[in-house]
Design a protein around this motif. Structure first.
Motif, PDB file in Angstrom:
ATOM      1  N   VAL A 120      -8.188  -2.924 -12.914  1.00  0.00           N
ATOM      2  CA  VAL A 120      -8.061  -3.202 -11.486  1.00  0.00           C
ATOM      3  C   VAL A 120      -9.291  -2.692 -10.749  1.00  0.00           C
ATOM      4  O   VAL A 120     -10.019  -1.840 -11.246  1.00  0.00           O
ATOM      5  CB  VAL A 120      -6.775  -2.559 -10.899  1.00  0.00           C
ATOM      6  CG1 VAL A 120      -5.524  -3.139 -11.538  1.00  0.00           C
ATOM      7  CG2 VAL A 120      -6.787  -1.047 -11.060  1.00  0.00           C
ATOM      8  N   GLY A 124      -8.916  -2.683  -6.959  1.00  0.00           N
ATOM      9  CA  GLY A 124      -8.442  -2.536  -5.584  1.00  0.00           C
ATOM     10  C   GLY A 124      -8.325  -3.836  -4.822  1.00  0.00           C
ATOM     11  O   GLY A 124      -7.844  -3.855  -3.697  1.00  0.00           O
ATOM     12  N   SER A 125      -8.723  -4.940  -5.411  1.00  0.00           N
ATOM     13  CA  SER A 125      -8.684  -6.239  -4.737  1.00  0.00           C
ATOM     14  C   SER A 125      -7.266  -6.805  -4.721  1.00  0.00           C
ATOM     15  O   SER A 125      -6.383  -6.337  -5.442  1.00  0.00           O
ATOM     16  CB  SER A 125      -9.615  -7.217  -5.446  1.00  0.00           C
ATOM     17  OG  SER A 125      -9.141  -7.448  -6.765  1.00  0.00           O
ATOM     18  N   GLU A 126      -7.071  -7.846  -3.922  1.00  0.00           N
ATOM     19  CA  GLU A 126      -5.777  -8.533  -3.896  1.00  0.00           C
ATOM     20  C   GLU A 126      -5.452  -9.121  -5.261  1.00  0.00           C
ATOM     21  O   GLU A 126      -4.310  -9.113  -5.702  1.00  0.00           O
ATOM     22  CB  GLU A 126      -5.773  -9.634  -2.827  1.00  0.00           C
ATOM     23  CG  GLU A 126      -5.666  -9.106  -1.408  1.00  0.00           C
ATOM     24  CD  GLU A 126      -4.421  -8.252  -1.183  1.00  0.00           C
ATOM     25  OE1 GLU A 126      -3.315  -8.642  -1.615  1.00  0.00           O
ATOM     26  OE2 GLU A 126      -4.555  -7.167  -0.587  1.00  0.00           O
ATOM     27  N   SER A 140      -6.239  -7.917  -8.049  1.00  0.00           N
ATOM     28  CA  SER A 140      -5.773  -6.814  -8.889  1.00  0.00           C
ATOM     29  C   SER A 140      -4.289  -6.547  -8.688  1.00  0.00           C
ATOM     30  O   SER A 140      -3.564  -6.274  -9.640  1.00  0.00           O
ATOM     31  CB  SER A 140      -6.553  -5.534  -8.589  1.00  0.00           C
ATOM     32  OG  SER A 140      -7.873  -5.621  -9.044  1.00  0.00           O
ATOM     33  N   HIS A 141      -3.838  -6.621  -7.444  1.00  0.00           N
ATOM     34  CA  HIS A 141      -2.411  -6.439  -7.169  1.00  0.00           C
ATOM     35  C   HIS A 141      -1.587  -7.491  -7.905  1.00  0.00           C
ATOM     36  O   HIS A 141      -0.546  -7.184  -8.488  1.00  0.00           O
ATOM     37  CB  HIS A 141      -2.130  -6.512  -5.662  1.00  0.00           C
ATOM     38  CG  HIS A 141      -2.492  -5.266  -4.926  1.00  0.00           C
ATOM     39  ND1 HIS A 141      -1.737  -4.122  -4.997  1.00  0.00           N
ATOM     40  CD2 HIS A 141      -3.524  -4.993  -4.102  1.00  0.00           C
ATOM     41  CE1 HIS A 141      -2.287  -3.192  -4.248  1.00  0.00           C
ATOM     42  NE2 HIS A 141      -3.380  -3.692  -3.698  1.00  0.00           N
ATOM     43  N   TYR A 183      -8.660   1.661 -13.311  1.00  0.00           N
ATOM     44  CA  TYR A 183      -9.430   1.369 -12.100  1.00  0.00           C
ATOM     45  C   TYR A 183     -10.912   1.408 -12.478  1.00  0.00           C
ATOM     46  O   TYR A 183     -11.440   2.450 -12.855  1.00  0.00           O
ATOM     47  CB  TYR A 183      -9.119   2.392 -11.000  1.00  0.00           C
ATOM     48  CG  TYR A 183      -9.464   1.879  -9.629  1.00  0.00           C
ATOM     49  CD1 TYR A 183     -10.789   1.779  -9.223  1.00  0.00           C
ATOM     50  CD2 TYR A 183      -8.486   1.472  -8.752  1.00  0.00           C
ATOM     51  CE1 TYR A 183     -11.112   1.288  -7.968  1.00  0.00           C
ATOM     52  CE2 TYR A 183      -8.801   0.985  -7.487  1.00  0.00           C
ATOM     53  CZ  TYR A 183     -10.111   0.894  -7.114  1.00  0.00           C
ATOM     54  OH  TYR A 183     -10.435   0.405  -5.882  1.00  0.00           O
ATOM     55  N   THR A 216      -9.087   5.675  -4.561  1.00  0.00           N
ATOM     56  CA  THR A 216      -8.351   4.842  -5.511  1.00  0.00           C
ATOM     57  C   THR A 216      -6.875   5.228  -5.585  1.00  0.00           C
ATOM     58  O   THR A 216      -6.069   4.469  -6.114  1.00  0.00           O
ATOM     59  CB  THR A 216      -8.961   4.935  -6.920  1.00  0.00           C
ATOM     60  OG1 THR A 216      -8.831   6.274  -7.395  1.00  0.00           O
ATOM     61  CG2 THR A 216     -10.420   4.511  -6.919  1.00  0.00           C
ATOM     62  N   SER A 255      -4.426   5.391  -3.390  1.00  0.00           N
ATOM     63  CA  SER A 255      -3.422   4.531  -2.756  1.00  0.00           C
ATOM     64  C   SER A 255      -3.114   3.318  -3.638  1.00  0.00           C
ATOM     65  O   SER A 255      -1.968   2.881  -3.724  1.00  0.00           O
ATOM     66  CB  SER A 255      -3.859   4.086  -1.359  1.00  0.00           C
ATOM     67  OG  SER A 255      -4.994   3.257  -1.431  1.00  0.00           O
ATOM     68  N   PHE A 256      -4.130   2.794  -4.316  1.00  0.00           N
ATOM     69  CA  PHE A 256      -3.883   1.660  -5.212  1.00  0.00           C
ATOM     70  C   PHE A 256      -3.042   2.098  -6.403  1.00  0.00           C
ATOM     71  O   PHE A 256      -2.072   1.442  -6.767  1.00  0.00           O
ATOM     72  CB  PHE A 256      -5.194   1.032  -5.687  1.00  0.00           C
ATOM     73  CG  PHE A 256      -4.968  -0.254  -6.434  1.00  0.00           C
ATOM     74  CD1 PHE A 256      -4.973  -1.459  -5.763  1.00  0.00           C
ATOM     75  CD2 PHE A 256      -4.714  -0.258  -7.797  1.00  0.00           C
ATOM     76  CE1 PHE A 256      -4.736  -2.655  -6.433  1.00  0.00           C
ATOM     77  CE2 PHE A 256      -4.483  -1.445  -8.482  1.00  0.00           C
ATOM     78  CZ  PHE A 256      -4.490  -2.639  -7.792  1.00  0.00           C
ATOM     79  N   THR A 257      -3.418   3.202  -7.026  1.00  0.00           N
ATOM     80  CA  THR A 257      -2.663   3.658  -8.196  1.00  0.00           C
ATOM     81  C   THR A 257      -1.251   4.094  -7.808  1.00  0.00           C
ATOM     82  O   THR A 257      -0.321   3.934  -8.604  1.00  0.00           O
ATOM     83  CB  THR A 257      -3.408   4.774  -8.955  1.00  0.00           C
ATOM     84  OG1 THR A 257      -3.736   5.836  -8.062  1.00  0.00           O
ATOM     85  CG2 THR A 257      -4.683   4.237  -9.591  1.00  0.00           C
ATOM     86  N   SER A 305       0.488   2.570  -5.546  1.00  0.00           N
ATOM     87  CA  SER A 305       1.172   1.283  -5.436  1.00  0.00           C
ATOM     88  C   SER A 305       1.603   0.775  -6.815  1.00  0.00           C
ATOM     89  O   SER A 305       2.704   0.256  -6.982  1.00  0.00           O
ATOM     90  CB  SER A 305       0.257   0.264  -4.760  1.00  0.00           C
ATOM     91  OG  SER A 305       0.775  -1.031  -4.870  1.00  0.00           O
TER      92      SER A 305
END
Length: 149
Positions: free
Chosen positions: A13, A15-17, A19-20, A41, A65, A67-69, A71
């Motif tokens: 990932v 952090g991009s959309e 990646s979500h 990441y 990073t 907040s992404f992890t 999520s």
């Protein structure tokens, strides 16, 4: 023909959309096969150079990073899927062979991942979206099954 056995799904990932979306697919695959998910990441060239020159602290990048992890953890927990994560440099100023694709495949081997879900992103030029450079490489050279989303 033997059934596919999957214990660990690796999802790189950035952090991009995209990646979500890849994380959602990775969790779905892991859930189906009673496997775990590992989110890697991958830091792009601009961030790596900033860390190496001291323009930014490693701790600040880790916080960015987080907040992404977090999520990823929330979604995996909601699906009842075990999860882990790590951060890797997708670029090196010292080793020419280090690039996002090689980092993904090296991590897959180190973790003994059985399956990879890679975001296939449009080439946008956004320095944070490092995986657009890795998807094709991973598709060509992975020894594991790969889902490109």
């Amino acid at each position: 023909m033997a059934d596919l056995e999957i214990d660990l799904v690796l999802v790189p990932v950035d952090g991009s959309e995209e990646s979500h979306e890849a994380v959602d697919y990775a969790i779905a695959v892991a859930s189906e096969y009673d496997a775990a998910v590992h989110a890697l990441y991958v830091l792009g060239e601009d961030r790596v150079r900033a860390i190496e020159t001291g323009a930014v602290e490693k701790e600040d990048v880790a916080a960015d990073t987080e907040s992404f992890t977090d999520s990823v953890a929330e979604r995996a927990d909601a699906a009842g899927v075990p999860h882990s994560n790590s951060i890797a440099y997708g670029f090196s100023t010292k080793v020419k062979t280090v690039h996002p694709g090689s980092v993904v495949l090296d991590t897959a081997e180190e973790l003994d991942a059985d399956f990879i879900v890679v975001p296939r992103e449009p080439v946008s030029g956004d320095p944070g979206e490092v995986l657009e450079k890795a998807a094709e490489y991973v598709l060509l050279y992975a020894s594991q099954p790969v889902l490109s989303v």
